[in-house]
Motif scaffolding. Structure first.
Motif, PDB file in Angstrom:
ATOM      1  N   GLU A 171      43.658  93.091  -4.493  1.00 23.70           N
ATOM      2  CA  GLU A 171      42.201  93.182  -4.621  1.00 23.70           C
ATOM      3  C   GLU A 171      41.518  92.889  -3.295  1.00 23.70           C
ATOM      4  O   GLU A 171      40.520  93.520  -2.950  1.00 23.70           O
ATOM      5  CB  GLU A 171      41.710  92.197  -5.686  1.00 23.70           C
ATOM      6  CG  GLU A 171      42.223  92.559  -7.067  1.00 23.70           C
ATOM      7  CD  GLU A 171      41.296  92.113  -8.183  1.00 23.70           C
ATOM      8  OE1 GLU A 171      40.307  91.409  -7.887  1.00 23.70           O
ATOM      9  OE2 GLU A 171      41.564  92.489  -9.333  1.00 23.70           O
ATOM     10  N   ILE A 172      42.065  91.934  -2.559  1.00 30.45           N
ATOM     11  CA  ILE A 172      41.450  91.593  -1.271  1.00 30.45           C
ATOM     12  C   ILE A 172      41.439  92.823  -0.368  1.00 30.45           C
ATOM     13  O   ILE A 172      40.427  93.185   0.226  1.00 30.45           O
ATOM     14  CB  ILE A 172      42.217  90.457  -0.557  1.00 30.45           C
ATOM     15  CG1 ILE A 172      42.013  89.146  -1.305  1.00 30.45           C
ATOM     16  CG2 ILE A 172      41.780  90.332   0.890  1.00 30.45           C
ATOM     17  CD1 ILE A 172      42.579  87.932  -0.599  1.00 30.45           C
ATOM     18  N   LEU A 173      42.573  93.476  -0.321  1.00 32.76           N
ATOM     19  CA  LEU A 173      42.696  94.620   0.557  1.00 32.76           C
ATOM     20  C   LEU A 173      41.821  95.775   0.079  1.00 32.76           C
ATOM     21  O   LEU A 173      41.139  96.426   0.879  1.00 32.76           O
ATOM     22  CB  LEU A 173      44.165  95.041   0.610  1.00 32.76           C
ATOM     23  CG  LEU A 173      44.533  96.010   1.711  1.00 32.76           C
ATOM     24  CD1 LEU A 173      44.083  95.490   3.058  1.00 32.76           C
ATOM     25  CD2 LEU A 173      46.036  96.210   1.716  1.00 32.76           C
ATOM     26  N   ALA A 174      41.797  95.997  -1.230  1.00 32.49           N
ATOM     27  CA  ALA A 174      40.940  97.050  -1.771  1.00 32.49           C
ATOM     28  C   ALA A 174      39.489  96.742  -1.409  1.00 32.49           C
ATOM     29  O   ALA A 174      38.730  97.619  -0.995  1.00 32.49           O
ATOM     30  CB  ALA A 174      41.116  97.158  -3.280  1.00 32.49           C
ATOM     31  N   GLY A 175      39.141  95.448  -1.525  1.00 34.14           N
ATOM     32  CA  GLY A 175      37.773  95.036  -1.212  1.00 34.14           C
ATOM     33  C   GLY A 175      37.433  95.311   0.246  1.00 34.14           C
ATOM     34  O   GLY A 175      36.350  95.807   0.566  1.00 34.14           O
ATOM     35  N   GLN A 176      38.365  95.005   1.122  1.00 29.26           N
ATOM     36  CA  GLN A 176      38.110  95.250   2.546  1.00 29.26           C
ATOM     37  C   GLN A 176      37.982  96.727   2.865  1.00 29.26           C
ATOM     38  O   GLN A 176      37.123  97.134   3.638  1.00 29.26           O
ATOM     39  CB  GLN A 176      39.251  94.666   3.363  1.00 29.26           C
ATOM     40  CG  GLN A 176      39.153  93.174   3.486  1.00 29.26           C
ATOM     41  CD  GLN A 176      39.577  92.712   4.857  1.00 29.26           C
ATOM     42  OE1 GLN A 176      40.379  93.373   5.515  1.00 29.26           O
ATOM     43  NE2 GLN A 176      39.040  91.605   5.306  1.00 29.26           N
ATOM     44  N   HIS A 177      38.850  97.511   2.266  1.00 24.30           N
ATOM     45  CA  HIS A 177      38.753  98.956   2.477  1.00 24.30           C
ATOM     46  C   HIS A 177      37.397  99.463   2.010  1.00 24.30           C
ATOM     47  O   HIS A 177      36.758 100.266   2.670  1.00 24.30           O
ATOM     48  CB  HIS A 177      39.838  99.685   1.686  1.00 24.30           C
ATOM     49  CG  HIS A 177      41.145  99.740   2.402  1.00 24.30           C
ATOM     50  ND1 HIS A 177      41.250  99.937   3.747  1.00 24.30           N
ATOM     51  CD2 HIS A 177      42.411  99.630   1.944  1.00 24.30           C
ATOM     52  CE1 HIS A 177      42.522  99.936   4.087  1.00 24.30           C
ATOM     53  NE2 HIS A 177      43.251  99.747   3.007  1.00 24.30           N
ATOM     54  N   VAL A 225      49.203  85.553   1.369  1.00 26.95           N
ATOM     55  CA  VAL A 225      48.302  86.538   0.752  1.00 26.95           C
ATOM     56  C   VAL A 225      47.496  87.281   1.794  1.00 26.95           C
ATOM     57  O   VAL A 225      46.989  88.369   1.529  1.00 26.95           O
ATOM     58  CB  VAL A 225      47.318  85.938  -0.291  1.00 26.95           C
ATOM     59  CG1 VAL A 225      48.069  85.431  -1.488  1.00 26.95           C
ATOM     60  CG2 VAL A 225      46.443  84.874   0.320  1.00 26.95           C
ATOM     61  N   ILE A 226      47.353  86.697   2.989  1.00 24.68           N
ATOM     62  CA  ILE A 226      46.592  87.417   4.010  1.00 24.68           C
ATOM     63  C   ILE A 226      47.439  88.447   4.737  1.00 24.68           C
ATOM     64  O   ILE A 226      46.998  89.097   5.655  1.00 24.68           O
ATOM     65  CB  ILE A 226      45.971  86.476   5.066  1.00 24.68           C
ATOM     66  CG1 ILE A 226      47.056  85.627   5.704  1.00 24.68           C
ATOM     67  CG2 ILE A 226      44.869  85.657   4.487  1.00 24.68           C
ATOM     68  CD1 ILE A 226      46.700  85.187   7.091  1.00 24.68           C
ATOM     69  N   TYR A 252      43.719  81.399  12.185  1.00 23.54           N
ATOM     70  CA  TYR A 252      44.460  81.362  10.915  1.00 23.54           C
ATOM     71  C   TYR A 252      45.576  80.337  11.009  1.00 23.54           C
ATOM     72  O   TYR A 252      46.250  80.244  12.043  1.00 23.54           O
ATOM     73  CB  TYR A 252      45.197  82.684  10.669  1.00 23.54           C
ATOM     74  CG  TYR A 252      44.373  83.912  10.454  1.00 23.54           C
ATOM     75  CD1 TYR A 252      43.849  84.197   9.194  1.00 23.54           C
ATOM     76  CD2 TYR A 252      44.178  84.828  11.486  1.00 23.54           C
ATOM     77  CE1 TYR A 252      43.140  85.374   8.973  1.00 23.54           C
ATOM     78  CE2 TYR A 252      43.472  86.003  11.271  1.00 23.54           C
ATOM     79  CZ  TYR A 252      42.950  86.266  10.014  1.00 23.54           C
ATOM     80  OH  TYR A 252      42.257  87.422   9.805  1.00 23.54           O
ATOM     81  N   ILE A 253      45.786  79.590   9.934  1.00 20.89           N
ATOM     82  CA  ILE A 253      46.995  78.767   9.856  1.00 20.89           C
ATOM     83  C   ILE A 253      47.713  79.147   8.562  1.00 20.89           C
ATOM     84  O   ILE A 253      47.137  79.058   7.475  1.00 20.89           O
ATOM     85  CB  ILE A 253      46.676  77.256   9.880  1.00 20.89           C
ATOM     86  CG1 ILE A 253      45.787  76.938  11.094  1.00 20.89           C
ATOM     87  CG2 ILE A 253      47.968  76.440   9.941  1.00 20.89           C
ATOM     88  CD1 ILE A 253      45.404  75.476  11.219  1.00 20.89           C
ATOM     89  N   VAL A 254      48.936  79.611   8.690  1.00 20.82           N
ATOM     90  CA  VAL A 254      49.642  80.173   7.539  1.00 20.82           C
ATOM     91  C   VAL A 254      50.768  79.243   7.095  1.00 20.82           C
ATOM     92  O   VAL A 254      51.545  78.756   7.919  1.00 20.82           O
ATOM     93  CB  VAL A 254      50.247  81.547   7.894  1.00 20.82           C
ATOM     94  CG1 VAL A 254      50.933  82.160   6.677  1.00 20.82           C
ATOM     95  CG2 VAL A 254      49.155  82.481   8.409  1.00 20.82           C
TER      96      VAL A 254
END
Ligand code: ADP
Ligand code: MG
Length: 696
Positions: free
Chosen positions: A325-331, A546-547, A481-483
């Motif tokens: 969903e995050i990626l769809a949202g960004q697109h 997730v990122i 970012y810290i992963v």
């Protein structure tokens, strides 16, 4: 039908109806053919005899020959066991059985020559063997050489079925077969220089030499891969021969005005080339099935958009699907921002779209008012009806196989054009297998002015120094970012976790705001946190993987990956792709424990040396096997593979591809009598794989 498939397992010597049922339940085995294709995973050497005196406890399985001098039944009830003393004149071995005592007591005798095969152990200084295989000397001598070790399930073990059972069944079966019918066309066998099926099956079960085993494995691997290649190649040739794709002849107003006035940057040469390739497909009148490979940041989104604009210009709708969903949202955000000025309607549909909005979108799709729909894969499941879907773009797609692609067709009578975009640089031979029916375009150039991300390997002892570096970036207005590999602390795993470190990060960088995302957040909360970071309100994002895909925040110049030693190379590469998206020098800090295996250190060092996704993917496959790519294979593979491994059998894949071209050039529909047996096998394989994709 292959005669071996007609031969039921029940009639194989030693199996019978009970075991046939068990084998079907446990391994899905139905016929003699399935039994012969249940290959050993390794071999034990049955040509050497050891003397008992030279045995070391806890070595691998060995065989000794000698006689029993006594038998004793010890213990009572459930603890009853049979103990035999066995000697070969050099020393004595204690042999113990806990099962089948009565039977053994009747069949084993003192004074007879036996061969025992098993794993020696030591108990109270005495050498022991538990449940060894026992053969009379005559029988053992007749079976010398390499013997297969067969994969088993617990269910089989519980019913006393051992590797030895498979050995006995296959040897018996093979001995009774005069010649196993060939399944590959003669022309292919000679083209590729292969053993006959008969030789290969005999050798794989009972090799007479390592070289012969090698040839048998080659033949059997080739066969699996060859089916895939012929199937893929035939699909793509058939599709190209048909003219049932939507024709999109015009380059119209939206494309042109976007190109001349809205495109925020000049396209790279590679982007231009790929857009041209796509345009040629859309003009051809044949359905496009194209894979666009481009490293992270190579600018695939705009290529997708321009393709969709071509569809819109020709009166069609387009959709774009992303895995999260995050990626769809960004697109959605970026496509809308780019396309709105040219009057193109873009909407987002995901699992969390509210019903009212969903209904509105459905209505707009049906009327044709909506031009571009962006969504998650849920779009496929959704009762979405397009008025005229002309192009489907599938992004970041490594879990989307032939079967799922086929499902897109159900949305239309004429299949839409399909564009698959992937940033996972799949090595070429693997692509041939998973995406073998697709045409491939490569965006092999990054937009100008990008500085390669500088990657550093740091150990826990250098943490304070790393934090000072982060502090400097933050002070310059950059984001970080810290992963983490984990969300919560886990005592069993020696890894840092997001929740454990969160407060500490907040304290250390108390002048800044820290956002966080991980897979357990509700979608709305996740979006909120992402938005904080994307808009610059938060300067630090602590996150799990997730990122990994798609997130685009050009001002973020630094990424710290905790416990980098726990990640695969391809995954590190994907993560690292989140930085280096703007004009500033970016950094990726791989944090690792100091004590790590040599190969792990080499892996991390490779990351510091190169940013070339293909080099990294190849190295990843070499070092870890298909790893991350396994997912691709499981859902992407048209047929199940039992012996071939696309990660390591690249050369065989290429050979199979060439042989498939050779075969189909001469006999495109496999109607020649010489190819009849093969055509029948292939039909069965395709039918079985269709079943398989339906249930998965
Ligand atoms: P990916 O291939 O990883 O999907 P994106 O499409 O997200 O890459 O592009 C990455 C970034 O590069 C975006 O910010 C995009 O606007 C920018 N970009 C794409 N093409 C170009 C170009 N030709 N020149 C400059 N920047 C570009
Ligand atoms: Mg992308």
């Amino acid at each position: 039908m292959n005669p071996l498939r007609r031969r039921e397992l029940t009639y194989v010597k030693g199996i019978g109806p009970e075991r046939a049922k068990l084998l079907e339940r446990q391994l899905g085995m139905r016929s003699a053919r399935d039994l012969l294709y249940h290959f050993p995973t390794g071999y034990v050497d049955r040509s050497t005899f050891y003397s008992i005196r030279e045995l070391e406890p806890d070595v691998a399985q060995v065989q000794v020959k000698g006689r029993f001098v006594s038998f004793n039944v010890l213990g009572e009830g459930a603890k009853t066991r049979l103990c035999g003393l066995f000697t070969d004149g050099t020393a004595t071995l204690e042999v113990t059985w806990f099962k089948s005592i009565k039977y053994l007591r009747q069949t084993l005798h003192t004074g007879t020559d036996y061969v025992l095969f098993g794993k020696p152990t030591s108990f109270n200084g005495r050498l022991q063997m538990t449940h060894p295989e026992v053969d009379t000397l005559d029988k053992a001598v007749s079976q010398q050489g390499m013997r297969g070790v067969y994969p088993l399930t617990d269910g089989l073990r519980q019913r006393n079925i051992s590797s030895r059972s498979f050995h006995d069944w296959t040897t018996g079966l093979l001995a009774g077969l005069t010649r196993i019918a060939e399944t590959l066309p003669e022309s292919v066998i000679s083209y590729a220089g292969l053993d006959s099926l008969d030789t290969a099956l005999r050798q794989i079960h009972a090799p007479t030499s390592p070289a012969a085993l090698q040839r048998a494995r080659l033949r059997l691997k080739f066969e699996e891969l060859f089916y895939i290649q012929v199937d893929m190649l035939r699909r793509s040739r058939r599709r190209k021969a048909m003219s049932d794709g939507f024709r999109m002849p015009s380059v119209g107003a939206t494309f042109n005005s976007f190109y001349s006035t809205c495109l925020p940057f000049p396209l790279t040469g590679a982007q231009k080339r790929v857009v041209k390739e796509i345009r040629a497909d859309l003009l051809s009148g044949r359905q496009m099935n194209r894979l666009v490979q481009g490293d992270v940041g190579s600018g695939k989104t705009v290529v997708a958009l321009m393709s969709m604009l071509l569809a819109v210009d020709n009166g069609f709708q387009a959709c774009m699907m992303a895995p999260t969903e995050i990626l769809a949202g960004q697109h959605y955000e970026s496509l809308r921002a780019l396309a709105a000025p040219v009057g193109v309607n873009v909407r987002l549909l995901t699992g969390s779209t509210r019903r009212k909005e969903r209904e509105e979108i459905h209505a707009m799709l049906a009327s044709g008012e909506l031009h571009i729909l962006v969504g998650t894969h849920a779009v496929l499941e959704d009762p979405v009806k397009f008025r005229n879907l002309g192009l489907a773009v599938i992004d970041e797609q490594h879990r989307f196989g032939v079967a799922q692609r086929a499902r897109l067709w159900a949305k239309n009578t004429t299949p839409p054009h399909v564009l698959v975009m992937t940033a996972t640089p799949i090595p070429r031979t693997l692509a041939m297998t998973v995406y073998g029916d697709l045409d491939v375009s490569v965006i092999d150039e990054l937009p100008p002015g990008r500085k390669p991300v500088m990657t550093l390997l740091r150990y826990d002892a250098q943490r304070q120094q790393v934090y000072r570096g982060i502090g400097r970036q933050l002070a310059e207005g950059r984001q970080v970012y810290i992963v983490y590999p984990l969300i919560d602390e886990n005592e069993k795993l020696d890894m840092r976790s997001l929740n454990e470190d969160y407060d500490y990060i907040c304290d250390t960088f108390s002048n800044y705001r820290v956002a966080f995302v991980h897979g357990r957040l509700k979608p709305a909360e996740k979006d909120h946190q992402m938005e904080l970071f994307a808009s610059g309100q938060a300067q630090i994002l602590v996150a799990t993987t997730v990122i990994e895909v798609g997130v685009n925040v050009p001002n973020a110049t630094t990424m710290v990956i905790e416990n980098a030693e726990r990640f695969g190379l391809s995954q590190l590469h994907q993560l690292r792709g989140r930085v280096g998206r703007g004009a500033d020098q970016s950094y990726c800090i791989l944090m690792s424990k100091y004590k790590i295996a040599k190969e792990t250190r080499e892996r991390l060092q490779l990351m510091t040396r190169t940013t070339d996704g293909f080099e990294i993917a190849e190295a990843d496959m070499r070092m870890r096997g298909p790893g991350d790519i396994e997912g691709t294979m499981q859902s992407g593979m048209p047929f199940e593979l039992h012996i071939a491994n696309p990660a390591t059998d690249g050369q065989i894949i290429e050979l199979a591809r060439r042989a498939a071209e050779h075969l189909l050039d001469a006999d495109p529909e496999l109607t020649a009598p010489a190819n009849a047996a093969f055509a029948a096998e292939l039909r069965e394989a395709v039918a079985r794989s269709a079943d398989w994709s339906r249930i998965s």
